[in-house]
Structure formats: structure tokens, C-alpha cells
Design a protein around this motif. Structure first.
Motif, PDB file in Angstrom:
ATOM      1  N   GLU A   1       0.830  -1.197   0.000  1.00 22.63           N
ATOM      2  CA  GLU A   1       0.000   0.000   0.000  1.00 22.63           C
ATOM      3  C   GLU A   1       0.869   1.254   0.000  1.00 22.63           C
ATOM      4  O   GLU A   1       0.562   2.230  -0.687  1.00 22.63           O
ATOM      5  CB  GLU A   1      -0.937   0.004   1.218  1.00 22.63           C
ATOM      6  N   SER A   2       1.957   1.228   0.759  1.00 19.37           N
ATOM      7  CA  SER A   2       2.859   2.373   0.797  1.00 19.37           C
ATOM      8  C   SER A   2       3.507   2.598  -0.560  1.00 19.37           C
ATOM      9  O   SER A   2       3.625   3.733  -1.020  1.00 19.37           O
ATOM     10  CB  SER A   2       3.954   2.161   1.848  1.00 19.37           C
ATOM     11  N   VAL A   3       3.897   1.515  -1.221  1.00 19.59           N
ATOM     12  CA  VAL A   3       4.510   1.622  -2.540  1.00 19.59           C
ATOM     13  C   VAL A   3       3.508   2.178  -3.543  1.00 19.59           C
ATOM     14  O   VAL A   3       3.828   3.078  -4.328  1.00 19.59           O
ATOM     15  CB  VAL A   3       5.070   0.255  -3.009  1.00 19.59           C
ATOM     16  N   SER A   4       2.285   1.677  -3.512  1.00 16.36           N
ATOM     17  CA  SER A   4       1.276   2.177  -4.453  1.00 16.36           C
ATOM     18  C   SER A   4       0.934   3.644  -4.138  1.00 16.36           C
ATOM     19  O   SER A   4       0.714   4.446  -5.050  1.00 16.36           O
ATOM     20  CB  SER A   4       0.032   1.300  -4.430  1.00 16.36           C
ATOM     21  N   GLU A   5       0.929   3.992  -2.852  1.00 18.12           N
ATOM     22  CA  GLU A   5       0.681   5.388  -2.485  1.00 18.12           C
ATOM     23  C   GLU A   5       1.830   6.279  -2.975  1.00 18.12           C
ATOM     24  O   GLU A   5       1.593   7.370  -3.500  1.00 18.12           O
ATOM     25  CB  GLU A   5       0.542   5.503  -0.964  1.00 18.12           C
ATOM     26  N   ILE A   6       3.043   5.826  -2.841  1.00 21.80           N
ATOM     27  CA  ILE A   6       4.206   6.585  -3.326  1.00 21.80           C
ATOM     28  C   ILE A   6       4.137   6.733  -4.842  1.00 21.80           C
ATOM     29  O   ILE A   6       4.387   7.820  -5.383  1.00 21.80           O
ATOM     30  CB  ILE A   6       5.523   5.911  -2.884  1.00 21.80           C
ATOM     31  N   ARG A   7       3.750   5.675  -5.531  1.00 22.42           N
ATOM     32  CA  ARG A   7       3.616   5.740  -6.994  1.00 22.42           C
ATOM     33  C   ARG A   7       2.544   6.758  -7.393  1.00 22.42           C
ATOM     34  O   ARG A   7       2.717   7.526  -8.341  1.00 22.42           O
ATOM     35  CB  ARG A   7       3.288   4.366  -7.559  1.00 22.42           C
ATOM     36  N   ARG A   8       1.408   6.763  -6.678  1.00 20.93           N
ATOM     37  CA  ARG A   8       0.364   7.747  -6.955  1.00 20.93           C
ATOM     38  C   ARG A   8       0.866   9.172  -6.710  1.00 20.93           C
ATOM     39  O   ARG A   8       0.598  10.077  -7.499  1.00 20.93           O
ATOM     40  CB  ARG A   8      -0.871   7.479  -6.094  1.00 20.93           C
ATOM     41  N   ASN A   9       1.608   9.344  -5.626  1.00 21.41           N
ATOM     42  CA  ASN A   9       2.165  10.669  -5.339  1.00 21.41           C
ATOM     43  C   ASN A   9       3.145  11.107  -6.423  1.00 21.41           C
ATOM     44  O   ASN A   9       3.131  12.265  -6.846  1.00 21.41           O
ATOM     45  CB  ASN A   9       2.855  10.681  -3.978  1.00 21.41           C
ATOM     46  N   ILE A  10       3.985  10.182  -6.859  1.00 19.65           N
ATOM     47  CA  ILE A  10       4.945  10.496  -7.933  1.00 19.65           C
ATOM     48  C   ILE A  10       4.199  10.861  -9.205  1.00 19.65           C
ATOM     49  O   ILE A  10       4.543  11.826  -9.893  1.00 19.65           O
ATOM     50  CB  ILE A  10       5.911   9.316  -8.165  1.00 19.65           C
ATOM     51  N   LYS A  11       3.161  10.097  -9.514  1.00 20.74           N
ATOM     52  CA  LYS A  11       2.373  10.371 -10.716  1.00 20.74           C
ATOM     53  C   LYS A  11       1.718  11.749 -10.641  1.00 20.74           C
ATOM     54  O   LYS A  11       1.730  12.519 -11.614  1.00 20.74           O
ATOM     55  CB  LYS A  11       1.314   9.281 -10.903  1.00 20.74           C
ATOM     56  N   SER A  12       1.147  12.089  -9.475  1.00 19.58           N
ATOM     57  CA  SER A  12       0.503  13.403  -9.342  1.00 19.58           C
ATOM     58  C   SER A  12       1.537  14.526  -9.411  1.00 19.58           C
ATOM     59  O   SER A  12       1.279  15.584 -10.004  1.00 19.58           O
ATOM     60  CB  SER A  12      -0.307  13.483  -8.058  1.00 19.58           C
ATOM     61  N   VAL A  13       2.730  14.298  -8.852  1.00 20.20           N
ATOM     62  CA  VAL A  13       3.788  15.306  -8.937  1.00 20.20           C
ATOM     63  C   VAL A  13       4.226  15.478 -10.388  1.00 20.20           C
ATOM     64  O   VAL A  13       4.416  16.607 -10.859  1.00 20.20           O
ATOM     65  CB  VAL A  13       4.988  14.932  -8.031  1.00 20.20           C
ATOM     66  N   ASN A  14       4.380  14.387 -11.112  1.00 15.80           N
ATOM     67  CA  ASN A  14       4.752  14.473 -12.526  1.00 15.80           C
ATOM     68  C   ASN A  14       3.686  15.206 -13.342  1.00 15.80           C
ATOM     69  O   ASN A  14       4.003  16.028 -14.204  1.00 15.80           O
ATOM     70  CB  ASN A  14       4.995  13.083 -13.117  1.00 15.80           C
ATOM     71  N   THR A  15       2.418  14.925 -13.046  1.00 13.22           N
ATOM     72  CA  THR A  15       1.315  15.601 -13.740  1.00 13.22           C
ATOM     73  C   THR A  15       1.358  17.100 -13.457  1.00 13.22           C
ATOM     74  O   THR A  15       1.232  17.916 -14.370  1.00 13.22           O
ATOM     75  CB  THR A  15      -0.033  15.026 -13.294  1.00 13.22           C
ATOM     76  N   GLU A  16       1.556  17.456 -12.202  1.00 14.07           N
ATOM     77  CA  GLU A  16       1.636  18.874 -11.818  1.00 14.07           C
ATOM     78  C   GLU A  16       2.841  19.549 -12.468  1.00 14.07           C
ATOM     79  O   GLU A  16       2.748  20.684 -12.932  1.00 14.07           O
ATOM     80  CB  GLU A  16       1.719  18.997 -10.292  1.00 14.07           C
ATOM     81  N   THR A  17       3.949  18.844 -12.546  1.00 15.48           N
ATOM     82  CA  THR A  17       5.151  19.381 -13.188  1.00 15.48           C
ATOM     83  C   THR A  17       4.901  19.644 -14.663  1.00 15.48           C
ATOM     84  O   THR A  17       5.275  20.707 -15.190  1.00 15.48           O
ATOM     85  CB  THR A  17       6.341  18.409 -13.021  1.00 15.48           C
ATOM     86  N   GLU A  18       4.248  18.718 -15.342  1.00 16.50           N
ATOM     87  CA  GLU A  18       3.923  18.903 -16.755  1.00 16.50           C
ATOM     88  C   GLU A  18       2.973  20.080 -16.951  1.00 16.50           C
ATOM     89  O   GLU A  18       3.121  20.870 -17.883  1.00 16.50           O
ATOM     90  CB  GLU A  18       3.321  17.622 -17.350  1.00 16.50           C
ATOM     91  N   ARG A  19       2.005  20.205 -16.053  1.00 19.02           N
ATOM     92  CA  ARG A  19       1.063  21.318 -16.139  1.00 19.02           C
ATOM     93  C   ARG A  19       1.802  22.652 -15.949  1.00 19.02           C
ATOM     94  O   ARG A  19       1.552  23.614 -16.669  1.00 19.02           O
ATOM     95  CB  ARG A  19      -0.030  21.148 -15.092  1.00 19.02           C
ATOM     96  N   GLU A  20       2.728  22.700 -15.009  1.00 23.32           N
ATOM     97  CA  GLU A  20       3.524  23.917 -14.782  1.00 23.32           C
ATOM     98  C   GLU A  20       4.401  24.238 -15.992  1.00 23.32           C
ATOM     99  O   GLU A  20       4.519  25.398 -16.384  1.00 23.32           O
ATOM    100  CB  GLU A  20       4.397  23.761 -13.533  1.00 23.32           C
ATOM    101  N   LYS A  21       5.012  23.217 -16.570  1.00 21.68           N
ATOM    102  CA  LYS A  21       5.839  23.435 -17.761  1.00 21.68           C
ATOM    103  C   LYS A  21       4.999  24.007 -18.902  1.00 21.68           C
ATOM    104  O   LYS A  21       5.402  24.939 -19.582  1.00 21.68           O
ATOM    105  CB  LYS A  21       6.488  22.129 -18.219  1.00 21.68           C
ATOM    106  N   SER A  22       3.828  23.420 -19.096  1.00 21.30           N
ATOM    107  CA  SER A  22       2.923  23.897 -20.141  1.00 21.30           C
ATOM    108  C   SER A  22       2.508  25.337 -19.881  1.00 21.30           C
ATOM    109  O   SER A  22       2.497  26.173 -20.786  1.00 21.30           O
ATOM    110  CB  SER A  22       1.693  22.994 -20.213  1.00 21.30           C
ATOM    111  N   SER A  23       2.191  25.628 -18.629  1.00 17.88           N
ATOM    112  CA  SER A  23       1.806  26.989 -18.258  1.00 17.88           C
ATOM    113  C   SER A  23       2.948  27.974 -18.508  1.00 17.88           C
ATOM    114  O   SER A  23       2.733  29.073 -19.035  1.00 17.88           O
ATOM    115  CB  SER A  23       1.396  27.018 -16.785  1.00 17.88           C
ATOM    116  N   MET A  24       4.146  27.585 -18.167  1.00 14.11           N
ATOM    117  CA  MET A  24       5.306  28.459 -18.380  1.00 14.11           C
ATOM    118  C   MET A  24       5.569  28.677 -19.867  1.00 14.11           C
ATOM    119  O   MET A  24       5.907  29.786 -20.288  1.00 14.11           O
ATOM    120  CB  MET A  24       6.546  27.878 -17.689  1.00 14.11           C
TER     121      MET A  24
END
Length: 104
Positions: free
Chosen positions: A18-41
Motif C-alpha cells: 500500500e505504501s509503494v502504491s501510495e508513493i507511486r500515486r504521489n509520484i504520478k501526481s507530482v509528474n502531472t503537476e510538473t507537466e502542467r507547470e511546464k505547459s503553463s510556463m
């Protein structure tokens, strides 16, 4: 006892999964947010470049208008000076003939 140890090991394994899957979800959401920020910039950089280009064109237009207006001002000043000189000549002539008229 073995069963208890097996259950404890299995429980810790499940919570680790569960911790690994939670970490993977967090990484995925961080990557999504990073892509959104890059696009915005990138979009902001494009808007800024378009703004700067528009600003440059307006500046050139205003400089051209200013140059033309200064030329018109100089032309009008020259015309006023010509009229002033002509007026002075006319007044001089009028005075001259007025003085001659009084003599005769």
C-alpha cells in the motif's frame, strides 16, 4: 506461533505494498503537476514574446508618428516666420507711404 509470524509478515507486506502504491500515486501526481507547470510556463513565454513583438511594432509606429509631427511643427514654424517677415515688410511699407502721404 508460526501462523502468527506468518500473519504479521503478511500484514507488513500488505502495508508495504500500500505504501509503494501510495508513493507511486504521489509520484504520478507530482509528474502531472510538473507537466502542467511546464505547459503553463511555455504558454506564458509565448504570450510574453507576442506582447514584446506588439510593443516593438507600436514603438516603431509611435517613433514614425513623432518624426512626422516634428517635421510638421518645423514646417509650421517656418511658415509662421515667413508670415511674420511678410507682415513686418507690409507694416514697413504702410508706414513709409503714410509718412510720404503726410509730407505731400
Amino acid at each position: 506461533m508460526r501462523l502468527l509470524l506468518l500473519l504479521l509478515g503478511l500484514t507488513s507486506f500488505i502495508s508495504a505494498q500500500e505504501s509503494v502504491s501510495e508513493i507511486r500515486r504521489n509520484i504520478k501526481s507530482v509528474n502531472t503537476e510538473t507537466e502542467r507547470e511546464k505547459s503553463s510556463m511555455q504558454n506564458e513565454a509565448k504570450r510574453h514574446a507576442a506582447f514584446m513583438e506588439k510593443k516593438k511594432k507600436k514603438k516603431v509606429t509611435f517613433e514614425t508618428q513623432e518624426k512626422e509631427l516634428r517635421q510638421q511643427i518645423d514646417s509650421l514654424k517656418a511658415e509662421i516666420e515667413k508670415l511674420r517677415v511678410a507682415r513686418q515688410r507690409a507694416l514697413g511699407s504702410v508706414r513709409h507711404f503714410e509718412n510720404r502721404k503726410t509730407k505731400y
